[in-house]
Design an enzyme around this catalytic site. Structure first.
Site, PDB file in Angstrom:
ATOM      1  N   HIS A 132      20.727  93.671  55.470  1.00 44.17           N
ATOM      2  CA  HIS A 132      19.558  92.836  55.163  1.00 44.17           C
ATOM      3  C   HIS A 132      19.273  91.772  56.203  1.00 44.17           C
ATOM      4  O   HIS A 132      18.409  90.930  55.994  1.00 44.17           O
ATOM      5  CB  HIS A 132      19.754  92.116  53.826  1.00 44.17           C
ATOM      6  CG  HIS A 132      19.781  93.018  52.650  1.00 44.17           C
ATOM      7  ND1 HIS A 132      18.663  93.325  51.911  1.00 44.17           N
ATOM      8  CD2 HIS A 132      20.790  93.698  52.074  1.00 44.17           C
ATOM      9  CE1 HIS A 132      18.987  94.135  50.919  1.00 44.17           C
ATOM     10  NE2 HIS A 132      20.278  94.379  50.999  1.00 44.17           N
ATOM     11  N   LYS A 166      10.005  80.207  49.338  1.00 42.57           N
ATOM     12  CA  LYS A 166      11.127  81.036  49.772  1.00 42.57           C
ATOM     13  C   LYS A 166      12.312  80.119  50.026  1.00 42.57           C
ATOM     14  O   LYS A 166      12.160  78.902  49.986  1.00 42.57           O
ATOM     15  CB  LYS A 166      10.783  81.827  51.033  1.00 42.57           C
ATOM     16  CG  LYS A 166      10.136  80.966  52.141  1.00 42.57           C
ATOM     17  CD  LYS A 166       9.762  81.797  53.345  1.00 42.57           C
ATOM     18  CE  LYS A 166       8.484  82.579  53.178  1.00 42.57           C
ATOM     19  NZ  LYS A 166       8.637  84.005  53.130  1.00 42.57           N
ATOM     20  N   ARG A 167      13.489  80.712  50.299  1.00 41.00           N
ATOM     21  CA  ARG A 167      14.622  79.854  50.643  1.00 41.00           C
ATOM     22  C   ARG A 167      14.303  79.026  51.877  1.00 41.00           C
ATOM     23  O   ARG A 167      13.505  79.441  52.718  1.00 41.00           O
ATOM     24  CB  ARG A 167      15.877  80.725  50.919  1.00 41.00           C
ATOM     25  CG  ARG A 167      16.521  81.300  49.705  1.00 41.00           C
ATOM     26  CD  ARG A 167      16.835  80.270  48.641  1.00 41.00           C
ATOM     27  NE  ARG A 167      17.781  79.258  49.105  1.00 41.00           N
ATOM     28  CZ  ARG A 167      19.078  79.277  48.878  1.00 41.00           C
ATOM     29  NH1 ARG A 167      19.619  80.253  48.177  1.00 41.00           N
ATOM     30  NH2 ARG A 167      19.864  78.314  49.327  1.00 41.00           N
ATOM     31  N   LYS A 199      12.705  80.566  58.906  1.00 40.41           N
ATOM     32  CA  LYS A 199      11.511  80.794  58.079  1.00 40.41           C
ATOM     33  C   LYS A 199      10.403  79.789  58.417  1.00 40.41           C
ATOM     34  O   LYS A 199       9.276  79.917  58.018  1.00 40.41           O
ATOM     35  CB  LYS A 199      11.867  80.727  56.589  1.00 40.41           C
ATOM     36  CG  LYS A 199      12.807  81.868  56.154  1.00 40.41           C
ATOM     37  CD  LYS A 199      13.115  81.815  54.679  1.00 40.41           C
ATOM     38  CE  LYS A 199      14.191  82.806  54.257  1.00 40.41           C
ATOM     39  NZ  LYS A 199      13.697  84.170  54.018  1.00 40.41           N
ATOM     40  N   THR A 251      10.026  89.782  50.817  1.00 33.27           N
ATOM     41  CA  THR A 251       9.478  90.467  49.644  1.00 33.27           C
ATOM     42  C   THR A 251       8.451  89.578  48.944  1.00 33.27           C
ATOM     43  O   THR A 251       7.546  90.086  48.268  1.00 33.27           O
ATOM     44  CB  THR A 251      10.594  90.847  48.642  1.00 33.27           C
ATOM     45  OG1 THR A 251      11.493  89.741  48.530  1.00 33.27           O
ATOM     46  CG2 THR A 251      11.342  92.077  49.083  1.00 33.27           C
ATOM     47  N   LYS A 299       4.580  90.185  47.032  1.00 35.20           N
ATOM     48  CA  LYS A 299       4.140  89.661  45.725  1.00 35.20           C
ATOM     49  C   LYS A 299       2.801  88.938  45.869  1.00 35.20           C
ATOM     50  O   LYS A 299       1.915  89.077  45.032  1.00 35.20           O
ATOM     51  CB  LYS A 299       5.213  88.722  45.144  1.00 35.20           C
ATOM     52  CG  LYS A 299       6.504  89.448  44.828  1.00 35.20           C
ATOM     53  CD  LYS A 299       7.677  88.499  44.572  1.00 35.20           C
ATOM     54  CE  LYS A 299       8.986  89.275  44.696  1.00 35.20           C
ATOM     55  NZ  LYS A 299      10.164  88.414  44.834  1.00 35.20           N
TER      56      LYS A 299
HETATM   57  O1  RUG Z   1      16.369  87.608  54.553  1.00 38.35           O
HETATM   58  C1  RUG Z   1      16.320  88.858  53.910  1.00 38.35           C
HETATM   59  C2  RUG Z   1      14.880  89.221  53.588  1.00 38.35           C
HETATM   60  O2  RUG Z   1      14.147  89.368  54.772  1.00 38.35           O
HETATM   61  C3  RUG Z   1      14.842  90.521  52.813  1.00 38.35           C
HETATM   62  O3  RUG Z   1      13.538  90.786  52.377  1.00 38.35           O
HETATM   63  C4  RUG Z   1      15.764  90.436  51.607  1.00 38.35           C
HETATM   64  C5  RUG Z   1      15.862  91.736  50.849  1.00 38.35           C
HETATM   65  O4  RUG Z   1      16.128  92.781  51.709  1.00 38.35           O
HETATM   66  O5  RUG Z   1      17.073  90.080  52.001  1.00 38.35           O
HETATM   67  C6  RUG Z   1      17.122  88.802  52.623  1.00 38.35           C
HETATM   68  N1  RUG Z   1      18.519  88.452  52.811  1.00 38.35           N
HETATM   69  C7  RUG Z   1      19.298  88.671  53.848  1.00 38.35           C
HETATM   70  N2  RUG Z   1      19.218  87.812  51.899  1.00 38.35           N
HETATM   71  N3  RUG Z   1      20.435  87.625  52.335  1.00 38.35           N
HETATM   72  C8  RUG Z   1      20.517  88.128  53.529  1.00 38.35           C
HETATM   73  C9  RUG Z   1      21.728  88.063  54.404  1.00 38.35           C
HETATM   74  O6  RUG Z   1      22.895  88.284  53.690  1.00 38.35           O
END
Ligand code: RUG
Length: 800
Positions: free
Chosen positions: A348, A536-537, A542, A644, A648
């Site tokens: 991811h 978002k986080r 970001k 994601t 949405k």
């Molecule tokens: O940062 C990513 C997002 O871009 C992605 O859409 C999401 C689901 O695939 O995962 C996020 N992400 C990546 N969350 N944690 C990580 C690294 O461990």
């Protein structure tokens, strides 16, 4: 009990009185919620049993999705919608004088996740059940999910989240299916019948107790299972009371918190314990089930696929090896064959700091047998590398699973799985060409892309019922089961009455959000202003910073001339920063500081408002996405694997303002240039700059007046902030040379905002663009994503 309104009311009243022993008038919204929840669980129990029977009897393949996060949010309304009984319940309660939405509010969000990764896992569960696919989740039942965020004086404070405080209506505790997990101790090797055997001695035992949550498919009888493991003391042998207390505390902390602080060794041990706990408990239970049904463990991979969501559950690889060899008596080669045909892995992120590594000095004592197995996997892998690249020590060192005292989890995943996927096309390409290029050269057949998706049932049908009805009135309701057929809306993009209705719905969603903002923040926002949203986080890549610096520059412009041509704007933020991420917390403080000044400046005639919504979470998100006009997706290109939230927003008709990053690129491809606002450097340009250098943020600072002014305002107390408050941000831009190219992309960002400003004036064309976005958003339903996983990776078929 849900067949019609009257029978529902009868049953509900009966249950309510029986459970609480008080008159109806004395019952509370919380009593109503609990009663309804229990009724639903009972209602689905026969389908749940039947689904389990089906998977036992039809000899089909099953997938288990292992994830350290499942960001479920609330389940009540979604379950009602999926069961097709939402109207019966809402109307029935109304007859009784109960507002369903007050009852819904009684449910705590199940916040067992951080952000995208955990919410993706939740969307996948919904799609698996809806598509009648045999797929189940395995996770941890954290006592405290993601922290509750409070904003005090502009700063983020974290409070422990308490979702279990009033019990959990959805779960069923299954003590009889508990399993034991072993930590610490030592491994005794001995020979039996000429074979080397391994015995774990002096281990500390932890009992994992499953709590099963039904996962209800949409308008189908399938009810899959999310199994959440709780860590509990086992029948212990301890010397004294102090010892018992320590053991109890340490054991319970394994399922205590999501992502405990791992800045010290103690925290690292706890995280590693969590990962092994999840993996070992899940695999023991999967194999126990398998053996009840089939005799031959050697065929396991024909019947079971185990998916590891990111690197956190990658210990599934050595744990499966351990069980197959030490408990089932298979030899290494056969165990390896089964393991590498059972495990698949999703990556991811390409951010190096997120690619997990464990120091051997922590790992080996905690998981001695697992370490031995990883060591052997590494040895054998390095030997293969040596054969292919004889003498190339550098490459072997780079690709090894264990190197320089560290165990690299992504490498273990790449070696021990049969499929490795990225989550958007560009992300997978970056993995193949850059981050994992060596592995791609070695195992080209393993790599594939699966662009993320979201469940349109929660994010459109539930979150935006008015838009749902409008769409169905225009194109019928085929899209509900086949979201790609939302495309039919393209034929109506110019339709004046559709545009008018869409505008009215957006307006009412904005009014609803404005009310929430008034209640939570005490800020009055104008629902006819542009709602420009970034939720978002909080992370440097970001680039919430780019957004707020641009707002600061808009404010400077407005102060100079309040009559400038600018559509009134409301900038809305929602974000949690990791508790230990000091820089991210400073950005939150900056947003709130700017908000305070801007919102109270009468001279700018309400043309600009800034809102930071506290404690952003799934249930709030359901009110935010439908109310957005503009979706900010402004990560430094190449950094956001997919995103994601972008999907949405799109599904709810917001227009994306974004970089060519993650899934934005696929959105752009689908809607075309005219219906999205793209700005900034692309991934190749960014990666080239990282590789070859040549960027100096100071040049932008010294040569661009607009940039100069806002960056200086971080220092000069313009926002009435204490001296030094925003120095870490100032320094990140100028001393650390702006690692995420905020200043470099600033002008391009400001120009695209000006384009948005102009575009919004043409209401009809804006609405046309919005319709095109909704029409093309079906591609991002997680049903599409899950079908791809099911066909290409897991090779599973529907139950029925
Ligand atoms: O940062 C990513 C997002 O871009 C992605 O859409 C999401 C689901 O695939 O995962 C996020 N992400 C990546 N969350 N944690 C990580 C690294 O461990």
């Amino acid at each position: 009990m849900f067949s019609n309104k009257e029978s529902f009311k009868r049953y509900f009243l009966q249950r309510l009185e029986m459970t609480y022993g008080k008159t109806f008038e004395d019952t509370t919204s919380s009593d109503h919620f609990q009663t309804l929840g229990h009724m639903i669980r009972e209602y689905v129990s026969s389908n749940w049993i039947q689904t389990n029977e089906q998977s036992r009897n039809n000899n089909g393949k099953q997938v288990y999705y292992l994830s350290i996060e499942f960001l479920l949010g609330r389940l009540l309304h979604n379950n009602l919608i999926n069961l097709g009984i939402d109207q019966v319940v809402i109307e029935g309660l109304k007859d009784l004088g109960i507002d369903f939405f007050e009852v819904e509010d009684m449910e705590h969000d199940a916040g067992l996740g951080n952000g995208g990764l955990g919410r993706l896992a939740a969307c996948f569960l919904d799609s698996l059940a809806t598509l009648d696919l045999p797929g189940h989740g395995c996770g941890i039942r954290y006592k405290h999910g993601l922290f509750e965020q409070r904003i005090v004086d502009g700063y983020q404070l974290e409070l422990p989240e308490q979702w279990l405080k009033q019990g959990q209506v959805w779960e069923v505790r299954k003590e009889d299916l508990a399993v034991d997990i072993y930590f610490w101790g030592n491994i005794d090797m001995y020979e039996k019948n000429g074979k080397l055997q391994f015995r774990h001695l002096n281990a500390e035992t932890v009992t994992a107790v499953p709590h099963d949550v039904p996962v209800i498919g949409y308008h189908t009888t399938t009810v899959n299972t999310l199994r959440l493991w709780n860590a509990e003391p086992s029948s212990l042998i301890a010397k004294d009371v102090k010892d018992i207390m320590r053991y109890k505390r340490e054991t319970e902390s394994i399922s205590g918190f999501l992502y405990p602080d791992d800045s010290n060794d103690e925290g690292k041990i706890l995280r590693l314990k969590q990962q092994y706990f999840l993996v070992s408990a899940s695999l023991q239970s999967i194999i126990r089930n398998y053996k009840q049904q089939y005799k031959n463990i050697s065929e396991m991979h024909h019947y079971i696929s185990i998916h590891v969501n990111d690197t956190h559950p990658v210990l599934a690889i050595p744990e499966l090896m351990r069980i197959l060899m030490d408990e089932e008596g298979l030899g290494w080669d056969e165990a390896w064959e089964i393991t590498t045909n059972t495990i698949s892995y999703t990556n991811h992120t390409t951010l190096s700091e997120a690619l997990e590594q464990w120091p051997i000095y922590i790992f080996q004592p905690l998981l001695p047998r697992i370490y031995m197995i990883i060591d052997e996997i590494n040895e054998r892998f390095c030997m293969k590398l040596w054969k292919k690249y004889p003498g190339d020590f550098l490459k072997i060192e780079k690709m090894a699973i264990i190197a320089h005292g560290m165990i690299k989890m992504a490498h273990l995943a790449l070696v021990g799985s049969y499929s490795v996927n990225g989550v958007a096309e560009i992300h997978t390409e970056i993995l193949k060409k850059r981050e994992m290029a060596d592995f791609y050269a070695f195992y080209p057949e393993k790599f594939n892309n699966k662009t993320n998706g979201i469940t349109h049932r929660r994010w459109l049908i539930k979150a935006n019922p008015k838009l749902t009805n409008l769409i169905s009135n225009i194109i019928g309701d085929k899209w509900v089961n086949q979201p790609e057929s939302l495309r039919e809306l393209l034929n109506y993009q110019e339709d004046a009455s559709l545009q008018e209705n869409l505008a009215a719905i957006k307006q009412s969603n904005k009014e609803r959000l404005a009310k929430i903002i008034k209640e939570k923040n005490g800020i009055l926002v104008d629902p006819s202003s542009i709602f420009d949203v970034q939720v978002k986080r909080l992370h440097a890549y970001k680039r919430q910073l780019l957004n707020i610096l641009h707002i600061m520059s808009l404010y400077n412009k407005l102060r100079e001339d309040p009559s400038i041509d600018m559509e009134p704007r409301t900038f809305i933020f929602g974000a949690k920063a990791s508790p230990g991420y000091y820089y991210a917390k400073k950005i939150i403080k900056l947003i709130n500081t700017v908000a305070h000044k801007v919102n109270n400046d009468k001279r700018i005639q309400n043309k600009l408002k800034v809102v930071f919504i506290e404690n952003y979470r799934v249930s709030l998100a359901e009110h935010i996405f439908p109310a957005a006009d503009v979706s900010e997706q402004i990560s430094t290109a190449s950094k956001e694997a997919s995103g994601t939230g972008n999907m949405k927003f799109m599904m709810n008709g917001a227009l994306t303002l974004g970089t060519m990053d993650g899934a934005n690129i696929e959105m752009h491809e689908l809607v075309g240039d005219d219906n999205i606002f793209i700005f900034g450097m692309n991934a190749d340009q960014v990666l080239e700059l990282y590789q070859n250098g040549g960027y100096s943020s100071r040049e932008y600072f010294y040569h661009d007046d607009r940039i100069h002014e806002v960056v200086n305002q971080l220092k000069n107390g313009f926002y009435d902030h204490p001296v030094g408050e925003f120095d870490p941000i100032f320094d990140s831009l100028l001393i650390e040379n702006d690692q995420f190219f905020v200043l470099k992309d600033f002008n391009s960002y400001a120009s695209i905002h000006e384009k948005v400003n102009q575009a919004f004036k043409n209401k009809q064309d804006w609405l046309r663009k919005s319709i095109v976005n909704i029409a093309m958003s079906g591609h991002f339903s997680s049903d599409r994503t899950i079908k791809e996983y099911a066909e290409d990776i897991w090779r599973i078929k529907p139950y029925i």
